[in-house]
Each structure stands twice: as C-alpha cells, then as structure tokens.
Design an enzyme around this catalytic site. Structure first.
Site, PDB file in Angstrom:
ATOM      1  CB  SER A 102     -10.583 -35.219 -18.799  1.00 16.44           C
ATOM      2  OG  SER A 102      -9.371 -35.842 -19.123  1.00 16.44           O
ATOM      3  CB  THR A 107      -4.649 -30.068 -24.960  1.00 17.02           C
ATOM      4  OG1 THR A 107      -4.936 -30.129 -23.554  1.00 17.02           O
ATOM      5  CG2 THR A 107      -3.189 -29.719 -25.155  1.00 17.02           C
ATOM      6  CG  ASN A 152      -7.092 -36.977 -22.712  1.00 18.02           C
ATOM      7  OD1 ASN A 152      -6.482 -37.555 -23.614  1.00 18.02           O
ATOM      8  ND2 ASN A 152      -7.166 -35.673 -22.627  1.00 18.02           N
ATOM      9  CB  SER A 155      -5.954 -35.731 -18.991  1.00 18.96           C
ATOM     10  OG  SER A 155      -6.812 -34.877 -18.269  1.00 18.96           O
ATOM     11  CD  GLU A 384     -13.507 -32.873 -13.631  1.00 17.37           C
ATOM     12  OE1 GLU A 384     -13.459 -33.142 -12.419  1.00 17.37           O
ATOM     13  OE2 GLU A 384     -12.520 -32.914 -14.375  1.00 17.37           O
TER      14      GLU A 384
END
Length: 1041
Positions: A102, A107, A152, A155, A384
């Site tokens: 993140s 994106t 973020n 996110s 993660e």
C-alpha cells in the site's frame, strides 16, 4: 558499471556484482536522479516519486509508441506499448500484473497503463465512448473501494482485475472487471489515523442540503460512529469535488439517475446503522437480552428503505435457528447484537460494492458474438508483513505466492521458448520452487484453508485454538511451517512466537500469523433473520442485494466460507493469467512518510524481498544475461572493428561474427541465434561498452583534429582575401584624399587671387567712405520696417493678453523686449484707471490673501475666484447685531457665523463673529447678544492648519479681560477672507503686522494650561468634511480633518 548515457544500471539483469546491497544502491542512485523506472528484463520496477514528474503526457506517449522496448529509458509506457503491440499485431492475449504494498503507486500505475492504451488505440465516436467508460470506472471504484490508511492517502482496499477487450484492429470494445477480497471490516472499524471508505466522506461533504435531507443525514462527520474522528482529511484531496466527479463518472458509464440515487441511499443506510445504539435488557426468566436505546434511527432507516422498523429491531436483537423439524428463536445479548449489526453493515456495503462492479460490467461488456482480443490489468495487494498479521494478510500472501509461482513458471517458459526459436540449447535452471508453500495453503484435503473450512463446519466446540492445534498436529514436520508447539518439540526457543500464532516461510520471508479471529472471519456469517428482513425492503436495490432472504429460495445449506471463495477466485485468476502473455510492474514505496526525494534503504530492501526482485534477476540471468537483434547490435558496435567500420555491406550476422572475432571475445561467452546475439555475462557487455567508449573518444579526437585544420585553413583564406581587399581600399582612399587636398588648395589660391583683383579694382573706381554710408542706409531701412510692422501687428489692450510679435532681426531682440514691457505697463495703467474704489479695495485684499496663504494653505486656491463679501449673516435685516458695534468704530468689516470649540470637551457651539476697525465681537447666534468683545490690540497672533479645514486659533494677550481665560479656537467656513480682513484691520489699528502661522501643530492657552493642537488628515483625504476633536489628556487635542 553503468552503460553509457544512463544513471546507474537501467536493466538489473546487467548488474555487477549481483547482490541485494548493490541492487538497492542502484535503485537509490536512479531515484535521486528522478529515474523512477528500472528494468529486470521485461519487468518494470516503479519507485513511487510522490510528486508529478514531467515524463508523461501525449509527447512521451508518441515517443514510446515509435520505439522498441530497450531503445529508450525505462518507462511504464514502454511496457504498455510492448503489451499492446503484441496483442494487436501478434494476436496474443496480454495481462499486466501490478503488485506492491500500500502506497507504492499501484493504482497510479494501472491508470497510466490504461491512459496509454486509450491514447494509442483507434479513434471514432463509439471507440471514444468505450475508452471514456473504461477510464471513468476508476473514480467510481476508488470512491467505494479506496480509503486513507496510515501508509497511503488513497489506498485500494480491494484487488481488481480488469479485462479490456479489443477488436481485430486493436480498438477497445469493452471490458470486464473482477474484484477480490474487499476489506469490509473497515466499514465498522478503522485504525487510529485512518479513514473509512472515501464515499462516506464525499457524500457528507459534496451532497447538497436537499439531498442530505432526503437521505436523513447531517453534514458533520463527527455525528457518525462508523467514521473515525481521529483521522484527518488527506492532504490534496477535496471530498466535495471528488463526489461530483464520482457522480459524473457514473453518468458517463451509464448509471441511471434513479440508480445513482438508490446507491447513495444504501450508502446512507450503512452510516445510519452505525448509530443504532444497543442496550442491555433481560427477559422474564433473567436471561440477558438486548434492545434499541433510541428508536429514531431505526424508524428513519425504515422510512428510507421501506422496512418495518419493528421487524428490523427484532432481527437485530434476536436470532432464529431453523432445522428441518423445528424453528427456535433466541435473544441476543448486547455483544451478539452489536456483532449482528456490524455484520449487516459490512454485508450491505460489500454486496453494494459487488453490485456496482457488476453494473459497470453491464455497461462495458462486449457482445458474445464478437471476436475479441484481451488485455488484462491486475492491481492487487502486495506481500504484507505487519506487526499483527491475521486472516486478511494470510489470504493476501497466499495470492502473492500464487502470483510468484506464475511469474517463475511464465518467465522460464518464455526464456525456454525464445531459446527454442533462436536454436540455442536450453539448460535446466536451478531456482526456488514455491509450489510446496502453495500446496501447504491450498491442498484440497491437507491444506491450511481446507483445515480452516473443516474446523468451521464440524459440530461441537470450535475455536481458533482448536484450529491451531489441528495445524500443529498435521504440519509438525513440514519444513515451511512453525509454531510454538513445533519449536518446543525441536527444542527451539523463539520469544517472538506467541502461543496463538503459527509461522509460514514464504518465498519473501517468514510471516507470523495470529489465529485469533480466523474462524469468525472465515465464516463471515450473516444471520438469516437479517437477510430475510433486508429482502422484505421495498427499496429496489436493497431488496436485490439479499436474494437468499426469499422464503421460497431458503436453504438450510451453509454458504461457502470466505477462504473457499477466495481460493476459488484465485484459481480462476491463475487460469486466466496462464492463458495470457504476462507483463509485470513491481511497485516500491521509497519511504513511510510519502515525502518526495526521501529513500529509505531498509524499507526498500524489505519490499525487494517481498517482491522477490533478486530471485527475478537470478532467473533472468540463469542462461544469457543479454540478447539483442543482429542489426541493432552491429549498428552500435561496428565501429570497434576495421572490418565493419565505417561501412559493412554484408549480412548483419556475418558482420557481428566478424566484429566479435576481431575483438577476441571468448566463444563461451557468446551464442549466435537465428535473429539475435546472446551474451552470457554482463562483464562481456560492459567490456564492449568500454571499448566503444574509448573508440568514440578516438573518433571524436580525429573529427576534432580534422575540423580544427579545416577551420584554420578557411580562416587563413578569409584573412588573406580581407587583407587584399583592405589594401585596395586603403590605397584608393589615400589617392582620393591626396587629390581632394590638392583641389582644395588650388581653389583657395584662386579665391585669394580673385579677391585681390576685386579689391584692387574697387579702390581704383570707388570712394573709401562709401561702405559706411551704405551701411547706415541699410540699418535705417531695417529699423523703419521693424517699427512700421510692429505698429500694424500690436495685440489687444486686454491685461491678460500676453501676445507680442517677435523681432524680425536678432539685433532688435532687446529693443523688442523693452517695447513689450512698456506696452504691458501702459495696459495695466489703463486697466487701473477704469477700476472703482471698491474694486481696488477688493483687489488689495486678494493681494494680501495671496501673500499670507498662497502655497501654504490648501483651501487658498478655491478662494481666489470667489469675491470677498464681508457680510454672511444679513446685517441689514438684524438691528440687534448692528447695535453691538460702537458708533465711532465705523462699518463692520466682516460678519460671519463661526463655531467656537469648547475648551473642556472639544464640542463646538455656534457664534456670530463681527470684525470692526477696533474690535472682534463674538455674539450668541440665537439671541444676538455679545459674549466677548476683544480689542485688536489684544490679538497677538493667529494659527491655522495647511489643510482645507476652517480651524484657526486666536491668540490673545493675558492682560486683556478675555485673554485671562485663554485663547480662542474657532472654525470658519471663510477662513481665508476672515483672516485677511483681520490682518488688515490690526495693521490699520496698531501699525503692526499680525503674525499668521500656517502649521499642523500649534499651542493655545486654555486658562492656566498650554494645550497642543494637532491637526491630522482623515481617511477622506480631501474636501470639506466634519471636524472631529479628540482630547488626549490635559495638554493635547487631536483634530481630524
């Protein structure tokens, strides 16, 4: 060693030495020079710059569209171009996998890929509509699926896979979006410093008052329990404008106005559910139960959704368990009811998000009969490892294990196919196969997910502890599984391992998972009562979100678990990816603070391990590190051999072989394919680059030497031509000057001779006094002509007419000036003779006023054209005022209404001032009775300001009857006239000139005190305005004009 013209190493396959430290240093070097993209073969590493860089837009899109992958600097456009061209020209379906944690820019990377494809594909009205719909899906999905986290501000809290479908020409036809594992727990709970999904804040900030009233919402976010009050608004994010952009995007995609309204109503429902407060109650038998503290929220939900508020309250506070034989209803305590309320809110939001994705798919889907090519874009969470890893991190890391497996297999497969195409033998590559880890998680009978489902479904007491015990028993000897029990069995002591934890050795490192909550999160249960209540809603959208609530379709079968659903989705995704040609974008976050220019090596090292970058490089370098087509390779390095430089007329492959043979490169380092040259070690490529650099220096020196010689020769020729030309011009100019000098001398001699002859003849035939006589005649004629002309052109006899004819000859200028002065004096005398005594008196007063105030007081200029009247109160009609003066004093010189300033408080009172030849009289304006009578010999001076005001101070002798009380401070509307007449009266009565002081600050004596009067200019600036008096203590008075 970096290649020529690059910052660091642009392709990490060529990195020497290959180690984690050198890889991170290379990324840091490029990042500090704002080179955020780096290659690993055809994999793009993107480091988030946290700033706008000038490397995007139509200019760069056109640039990368015209070049192949390695011809320009590394860029995400290069990868998108390769994928699109392969899809369009070779009919190969493509997929672009974007991974990273993140805040790493996944994106934005997906947006850049989509914008590039939209820019380079075809044009047309229908095509442009499809492109716009595909691009406008981003704002909608970001509003409902993105949130501010600690890492973020925007996110993505869900995984997204979009298939963009093209026709045979490469023009987009539509697409299909698949979403994975929305973080619906965020709906009811957020960490400190984080926010809920953007749509809630956008709705409250951007909706108008009418819409908020219809949704029964308030604009203040602090009124809603599901919105974290500690989280600040993300910097640079405008919720109101984003809400309008989201509505506009939904319209472009094809949402109807009614559908948009229904989506917002369901969103408002989720917010209002969080405000439903539950309280403790007890049944008659003493069993704990629950109830709604305030029924207003439930009633508003019922009105908005078309629900029976009593049924909704009953569904939240009770649970009905149904078997094939009987139906049992039990009351829920407060904790259970709160769980049911939150589960309902999460399910509504999750199903709403799925409905929005499906609705977008309906708008952008392609007809089944059309033949199409597909490009997939996968934007999904990266690996993660958090401080406390739970079920969400477990499934996310499972998905990344599968993606790593796809990457290794597809990369090796691509390498093997290229070797086969080029006719080069394939050698087996040793690499870490993470299939054993994937099998540990996903095995149908003995995998962790299978054990979790089995534990959720079996009867009896089920808990997270029993699930962990089953894992410890099943995987006690597995190489990639650890727990406290397995460590104790092997006599290992690890204080970081908790009793409720287990650890998996993933490809990216070891991750410790806490099993608390695994069972509940995997079950993801929603009580049947709530489903049925939602199905009964008269709201069309909410009704459609709960089809299982229909009693006719009621099933006693348990729905699939969250883990089983995600495993099935991942399997479909993997199948989809294996059917396409993969392209990879690895996104990296350079620092935790989202600051531009900061690079944290420790953080980047951790992400590099999660992404398996070093493993990727090793796989790429397993065979040959570098390969290139014969043509481009020969074009770059042909200058290294005399056989191929400067021209080579044969085949490109023959030229490459000849050139490398001349350089004595080891045959073990080279392999000649059908269309490409393969180089095994980066050292060989760097050797070629170093030789090319040295050769370029030699050629540059040769070019410089040749150029300098040509420039010197050219310069010499120009100088020689210039010298010849200058010499010719110089000689010609010298001859011309010599001729001109001789000609001038001859003419001078001729003139002297002619003059001598003329003088000789003159003396012979004329008298010596003839010239003087002639000159006198000429002078008299000129004088006569001048005077006669002046007589005929004299100006008028008006005093202000200053015209005068100029002298026709310079010798008459002084005479002409004296005549002009005489004429002007004559006109003035003639004008004075015509004046009456009264006019003479008035002009004398104007003259005195000029001497006293011209250039000193601002109001003087306005008084010049106005005649002095003297009487401003109508003396002829006021007998009382006429009686105030003595008979021997003669006529009244000035009569005017003035305002006297009070010594104590600065207020003004109206008085009538009469000036006679001997006194100044101040009388009451109403009763016409004398207040003061001051002899002119008692007046010692006057002080007045330089502004346009009428304020003046009248200074008196202390010995006079009035002077003992102090000076007078008066305000007059005709101050210029009054003071001029006063000056003349004092001069006539006492034979002394009255001192008139023009200043902005003067002193007056009020009884025993000396008071300083300070006059200042007010804001109005100019013109007559009301005076303002402000007393500052006992010794200062401030007057604002």
């Amino acid at each position: 060693m970096p290649l020529e013209g690059s910052v660091g190493v642009e392709d990490l396959v060529l990195l020497e030495p290959l180690a984690e430290e050198s890889l991170i240093k290379n990324l840091e070097l490029r990042y500090t020079h704002k080179e955020i993209y780096t290659y690993i073969g055809n994999v793009v590493i993107s480091v988030n710059p946290y700033q706008q860089l000038p490397i995007y837009g139509p200019e760069f899109i056109a640039k990368y569209q015209d070049y192949t992958f390695y011809e320009l600097k590394p860029h995400i456009y290069a990868l998108a171009n390769v994928a699109y061209q392969s899809l369009r020209d070779r009919d190969r379906d493509q997929c672009i996998l974007i991974t990273g944690e993140s805040g790493s820019g996944k994106t934005e990377a997906s947006k850049l890929v989509m914008s590039y494809v939209a820019a380079v594909c075809g044009r047309g009205e229908q095509v442009n509509l499809v492109k716009e719909q595909l691009l406008q899906s981003n704002p909608v999905l970001e509003a409902f699926g993105n949130a501010k986290t600690i890492r973020n501000n925007n996110s993505s809290r869900f995984g997204k896979y979009m298939d963009i479908e093209f026709d045979f020409k490469g023009s987009p036809l539509g697409g299909v979006i698949t979403n994975y594992l929305l973080e619906k727990s965020r709906v009811v709970r957020q960490l400190q410093g984080e926010r809920n999904f953007h749509i809630f804040y956008q709705l409250l900030a951007g909706a108008d008052a009418q819409l908020l009233k219809a949704l029964k919402l308030e604009r203040e976010t602090s009124n809603y329990a599901y919105l974290n009050q500690e989280a600040s608004s993300p910097g640079g994010m405008d919720d109101a404008s984003n809400f309008r952009a989201m509505q506009s995007a939904m319209t472009v995609i094809g949402f109807l106005e009614e559908e948009i309204r229904q989506v917002l109503e369901v969103t408002a429902l989720v917010l209002k559910l969080g405000n439903v407060v539950l309280m403790d109650e007890f049944q008659a038998n003493g069993i704990p139960a629950s109830g709604i503290r305030d029924g207003k929220g439930i009633r508003e939900i019922g009105e908005m959704m078309g629900l029976n508020s009593e049924e909704l309250e009953r569904a939240l506070c009770t649970r009905t368990m149904e078997t094939s034989r009987e139906k049992v209803t039990t009351a829920l305590n407060v904790t259970q009811a709160q769980y049911a309320r939150d589960a309902l809110a999460k399910n509504i939001y999750s199903r709403l998000f799925n409905w929005i994705v499906n609705r977008i798919n309906e708008s952008i889907k392609v007809g089944s009969g059309e033949k199409k090519k597909v490009m997939g874009v996968l934007d999904i969470y990266g690996f993660e490892i958090l401080q406390d890893n739970s079920f969400e991190q477990f499934v996310i890391n499972y998905c990344n294990e599968k993606l790593q497996q796809v990457f290794i297999e597809m990369t090796l497969k691509e390498e093997q196919e290229e070797y086969k195409r080029e006719g080069i033998p394939w050698t087996k590559v040793d690499y870490f196969d993470n299939g054993i880890i994937c099998n540990l998680i996903e095995h149908n009978q003995r995998g962790i997910l299978a054990m979790l489902d089995e534990e959720c479904l079996r009867p009896g007491v089920v808990s997270d502890t029993t699930f962990l015990a089953k894992l410890n028993q099943l995987f006690s000897k597995h190489d990639h599984y650890e727990s406290k029990v397995t460590q104790n069995a092997q006599r290992q002591y690890d204080h970081s391992m908790g009793l409720s934890c287990f650890r998996i050795c993933h490809y990216a490192g070891k991750v410790t998972y806490n099993v608390n909550g695994f069972i509940d999160k995997n079950n993801d249960l929603l009580f049947r009562d709530l489903s049925q209540t939602m199905w009964k809603a008269r709201h069309p959208l909410l009704h459609s979100l709960f089809p299982e609530g229909d009693p006719k379709q009621a099933s006693l079968k348990r729905p699939p678990t969250a883990g089983a659903q995600f495993k099935s989705s991942v399997a479909i995704l993997m199948k989809n990816l294996y059917s396409k040609n993969p392209n990879y974008i690895r996104c990296i976050k350079p620092n935790e603070h989202q600051q531009k220019g900061q690079f944290s090596p420790e953080l980047v090292t951790t992400q590099a391990r999660y992404l398996g970058l070093l493993e990727n490089v090793r796989v790429r370098r397993a065979g040959y590190a570098h390969r290139q087509g014969y043509g481009p390779f020969l074009e770059r390095y042909r200058l290294l051999s005399r056989s191929t430089w400067p021209h080579w007329n044969g085949e490109a492959r023959e030229g490459v072989e000849k050139m490398l043979g001349d350089l004595s490169v080891s045959p073990q380092e080279l392999a000649f394919g059908k269309t490409k040259i393969f180089i095994r070690s980066p050292k060989t490529l760097f050797y070629l680059e170093e030789q090319r650099r040295l050769r370029l220096q030699q050629l540059a020196t040769l070019i410089q030497k040749t150029f300098r010689g040509w420039r010197c020769r050219t310069h010499y020729q120009l100088m020689r031509k210039s010298q010849i030309l200058i010499s010719a011009w110089f000689r010609g100019n010298m001859q011309k000057k010599r001729y001109q000098k001789m000609k001038t001398s001859a003419v001078l001699i001729q003139a002297f001779v002619r003059g001598w002859k003329a003088r000789k003849n003159y003396r012979k035939y004329f008298r010596s006094g003839a010239s003087l006589t002639l000159a006198n005649f000429v002078y008299r004629s000129m004088m006569q002509r001048f005077l006669l002309g002046l007589r005929d052109s004299l100006p008028s006899d008006k005093v202000l007419d200053h015209r005068w004819p100029t002298a026709p000859y310079k010798c008459f200028e002084q005479t002409n000036q004296q005549l002009q002065q005489l004429f002007h004096q004559w006109k003035c005398k003639k004008f004075r003779d015509r004046l009456s005594p009264k006019q003479v008196e008035m002009l004398q007063e104007k003259l005195w006023a000029s001497e006293l105030f011209k250039g000193k007081k601002a109001s003087y200029a306005q008084s010049v054209p106005v005649p002095f009247r003297g009487d401003y109160v109508g003396l002829q009609g006021n007998a009382k005022l006429l009686k105030l003066k003595g008979r021997e004093e003669g006529p009244i010189l000035m009569a005017e209404t003035v305002r006297k300033v009070n010594r104590g408080n600065g207020k003004m009172s109206s008085r009538i001032l009469l000036l006679t030849k001997g006194r100044v009289i101040l009388a009451d304006a109403k009763q016409s009775q004398a207040k003061f009578a001051i002899g002119l010999d008692s007046v010692v001076g006057v002080s007045v300001s330089g502004f346009k005001d009428g304020l003046f101070g009248l200074h008196l002798k202390e010995t006079s009857s009035v002077g003992s009380k102090g000076d007078l401070l008066l305000v007059s509307d005709h101050v210029i006239e009054l003071l001029t007449k006063l000056f003349r009266a004092v001069l006539a009565a006492t034979q002394r000139q009255l001192p008139v002081t023009v200043t902005e600050q003067f002193s007056v004596k009020f009884k025993e005190n000396q008071v300083t009067v300070k006059v200042i200019q007010g804001p109005a600036g100019s013109g007559k305005s009301k005076l303002s008096f402000k007393k500052k203590g006992n010794h200062s008075l401030e007057v604002t004009v």
